[in-house]
Write an enzyme that holds these catalytic residues in place. Structure first.
Site, PDB file in Angstrom:
ATOM      1  N   LYS A 190       0.801  -1.209   0.137  1.00 35.02           N
ATOM      2  CA  LYS A 190       0.071  -0.078   0.034  1.00 35.02           C
ATOM      3  C   LYS A 190       0.773   1.400   0.001  1.00 35.02           C
ATOM      4  CE  LYS A 190      -3.843   1.897   2.942  1.00 35.02           C
ATOM      5  NZ  LYS A 190      -4.571   1.444   4.238  1.00 35.02           N
ATOM      6  N   SER A 231      -9.470   1.179   3.232  1.00 39.16           N
ATOM      7  CA  SER A 231      -8.704   2.135   2.325  1.00 39.16           C
ATOM      8  C   SER A 231      -7.597   1.189   1.695  1.00 39.16           C
ATOM      9  CB  SER A 231      -8.067   3.429   3.295  1.00 39.16           C
ATOM     10  OG  SER A 231      -7.181   2.447   4.041  1.00 39.16           O
ATOM     11  N   SER A 290      -9.232  -1.051   7.652  1.00 42.62           N
ATOM     12  CA  SER A 290      -9.021  -0.961   6.107  1.00 42.62           C
ATOM     13  C   SER A 290      -8.074  -2.095   5.642  1.00 42.62           C
ATOM     14  CB  SER A 290      -8.034   0.334   6.149  1.00 42.62           C
ATOM     15  OG  SER A 290      -8.757   1.422   5.944  1.00 42.62           O
TER      16      SER A 290
END
Ligand code: GLN
Length: 490
Positions: free
Chosen positions: A80, A155, A179
Site C-alpha cells: 500500500k 482504504s 482498512s
C-alpha cells in the site's frame, strides 16, 4: 500462471527449481499488464526494479539459500502506498505527496527485503487511508475484480484488489478502523490486522497513531501466517511496538479446534445486515461448531458507541499528524505572499475533501472548550469498549462477526454520504479501538451478482495464532478461499 500461486506453492516450486523468481515476477508483471487497465490497483509499477530483485533472488537460491531462513525468497509482493520504500514514490493517495519519494525503508520493508521478497510497486488507497472504498484516492479508482462496477473496499483497496486479481502473490496494507479486513472481505481474500504493537509502524505514514497497524493480505490463511511471521516483532524505532516474542504462526495451523469457545456477540447480528451476509455467517458458525468449537453468546454492550468514538479519536489524531504537511518539509508547495498564505494554499490545493473534513472535525474536537466534551469523553468510552472485549475473552477464545454489513457496493453509491460510508466499518472499528487482533476470511458469496462475503474473527491481545488456527481449520473445511474472480484467471 505462476502469478496464481500462493506463497507456499510458489516457494515450494522455487525450492525444487521448477521455476525461477524471474519467471514468477514476469508472470505477475504480465498479469498487471493484462488486467490493470480494468482493476487500477497500482499507482506505480517498478518493472525494472522488480526484475533486478528477482535476479538477486535467483542468484541467492542458486547459492543454496533456503526458505527456512528467507521465507519469502523470490516471492513478488506489493505494498500500500503509505508504507515507505526507499527510492520509491510515497504518495499516500494524496496530491500533497504526489512527487514525494521516500528516503528510507519502513521496518516492515527491511524485514521483507531480508526475507527475500520482490517488491513490485505501490498500491492505491483512500487518501491518507481515510475511507472505505478507495474512491478517496486523489489519483484513480480501483475496481473490485469480482465486479468492475463495484468498489474493492478501502482504504487498502489496491492491496486487496491486486491480490484478488492475481497481480501479486500477497501484499501489505494498513488498518486503522478496518482498512485491511474490509477490502479483504469484499475482494474474497484473507486479511489480518494484528494486535496494536505487534508490527512496527516505523515507516507507515501516520493517520491515527493510536489505532494504526500494518496488516497482511493473502490468498489463504497459511500465507497470511507466513507474511505476519516475517513482518511482526518489536522495533526500538517504534515506541508503541511491544517486546512480545513472535510465535511460529505456521505451527499454529493444526486444524484442531476442539474445546475452543467461539463468542457470538448479540449486538452484532443485528438489523441492517444484508440477509445474505447474515445467512452466510450463520452457516459459518454452524461449520465451526461442527469442527468442534463451542458457540457461546456474549455481550459487547458498548458496541453502539464504537463508530461515534472512532470518528472523534481518529480525526483528532489525524489533524495532529497531518499538520506536518505544510509545504515546507514534504511534497507540494503552493507559494503565497507570506508563510501563512503559503500553508493555506498548499493545504487547500494538496488535500482532498475527505481529508479536509477529518482535519476540521479533529481540530474542532481538540479545541479548548470542546476537548472535554468530545475527545476526553471518547477516550473514556474507548476504555469501556476495550473492557467489553477483555471481559468477553475471559469466557471465549475468539469472537466471530461478519466483516462487513453487506457485500461490495457500487462505485459512487456512498461517495456523497460520509455517514453511510462510516457505517461500512461498523464491525471492524471496535477491534482497533480495543487494540486487539482481527482477521477476515472468505466465507461465501452473494447469489447475484456473485460477490465475496467475509467472516471476521477477533482475538485476544497477541492472540493472532488462535485466529489463524481457527481460520485455517475453517478454510480446510470449505473451498471459498480457492475461488478467484473470473478476471483473475481468464
Ligand atoms: N474507513 C475508516 C476510515 O475512514 C477506516 C480506514 C482505515 O482503517 N484506514 O477512517
Amino acid at each position: 500462471m505462476l502469478n496464481r500461486l500462493t506463497v507456499s506453492e510458489l516457494t515450494a516450486k522455487l525450492a525444487r527449481r521448477e521455476c525461477s523468481a524471474r519467471e514468477a515476477t514476469q508472470a505477475c508483471l504480465n498479469q498487471i499488464a493484462r488486467v490493470e487497465e480494468h482493476v487500477g490497483a497500482f499507482l506505480n509499477v517498478d518493472t525494472a526494479g522488480a526484475l533486478a530483485q528477482a535476479d538477486v533472488a535467483d542468484a541467492t537460491l542458486k547459492a543454496g539459500a533456503s526458505h527456512a531462513t528467507q521465507p519469502l525468497l523470490g516471492v513478488p509482493l506489493a505494498l500500500k502506498d503509505i508504507i515507505a520504500v526507499r527510492g520509491q514514490p510515497l504518495t499516500c493517495g494524496s496530491r500533497i505527496l504526489e512527487h514525494f519519494v521516500s528516503p528510507y525503508d519502513a521496518t516492515v520493508v527491511e524485514k521483507l527485503k531480508t526475507a527475500g521478497a520482490i517488491l513490485l510497486g505501490r498500491l492505491n488507497l483512500d487518501e491518507f487511508a481515510m475511507g472505505s472504498s478507495t474512491e478517496n484516492s486523489a489519483f484513480q479508482l480501483t475496481r473490485n475484480p469480482w465486479d468492475l462496477e463495484r468498489i474493492p473496499g478501502g482504504s487498502s483497496g489496491g492491496t486487496a484488489a491486486a491480490v484478488a486479481s492475481n497481480e501479486v502473490i500477497a501484499a501489505l496494507g494498513s488498518d486503522t478502523g478496518g482498512s485491511v479486513r474490509q477490502p479483504a472481505a469484499l475482494c474474497g481474500v484473507v486479511g489480518i490486522k494484528p494486535t496494536y504493537g505487534r508490527i512496527s509502524r516505523y515507516g507507515l505514514v501516520a493517520y491515527a497513531s493510536s489505532l494504526d497497524q500494518i496488516g497482511c493480505v493473502a490468498k489463504d490463511v497459511r500465507d497470511a501466517a507466513t507474511l505476519l511471521g516475517v513482518v511482526a516483532g518489536y522495533d526500538p524505532r517504534d515506541s508503541t511496538s511491544v517486546p512480545q516474542p513472535v510465535p511460529d504462526f505456521a505451527s499454529a495451523l493444526t486444524g484442531e479446534l476442539k474445546g475452543l469457545k467461539l463468542g457470538l456477540p448479540r449486538e452484532y447480528l443485528v438489523a441492517g445486515i444484508d440477509p445474505e451476509v447474515k445467512a452466510t455467517v450463520e452457516a459459518a458458525i454452524a461449520r465451526l461448531a461442527a469442527l468442534g468449537m463451542e458457540p457461546v453468546e456474549i455481550s459487547l454492550p458498548h458496541t453502539e458507541y464504537a463508530i461515534a468514538t472512532y470518528y472523534v479519536i481518529a480525526p483528532a489524531e489525524a489533524s495532529a499528524n497531518l499538520a506536518r504537511f505544510d509545504g515546507v518539509r514534504y511534497g507540494l508547495r503552493v507559494d503565497g505572499a507570506d508563510p501563512i498564505e503559503m500553508y493555506a494554499r498548499t493545504r487547500g490545493a494538496g488535500f482532498g475533501a475527505e481529508v479536509k473534513r477529518r482535519i476540521i472535525l479533529g481540530t474542532y474536537v481538540l479545541s479548548s472548550g470542546y476537548y472535554d466534551a468530545y475527545y476526553l469523553r471518547a477516550q473514556k468510552v474507548r476504555t469501556l469498549i476495550r473492557q467489553d472485549f477483555l471481559k468477553a475473552f475471559e469466557q471465549v477464545d475468539a469472537i466471530m462477526t461478519p466483516t462487513t454489513p453487506s457485500a461490495a457496493f457500487k462505485i459512487g453509491e456512498k461517495a456523497n454520504d460520509p455517514l453511510q460510508m462510516y457505517l461500512e466499518d461498523i464491525f471492524t472499528i471496535s477491534c482497533n479501538l480495543a487494540g486487539i487482533c482481527g482477521l477476515s476470511v472468505p466465507c461465501g458469496f452473494t447469489a447475484s451478482p456473485r460477490l465475496p462475503i467475509g467472516l471476521q474473527l477477533l482475538g485476544k491481545p497477541f492472540g493472532e495464532a488462535d485466529l489463524l488456527r481457527i481460520a485455517h481449520a475453517y478454510e480446510q473445511a470449505t473451498d471459498w478461499h480457492r475461488e478467484r474472480a473470473p478476471l483473475a484467471v481468464a
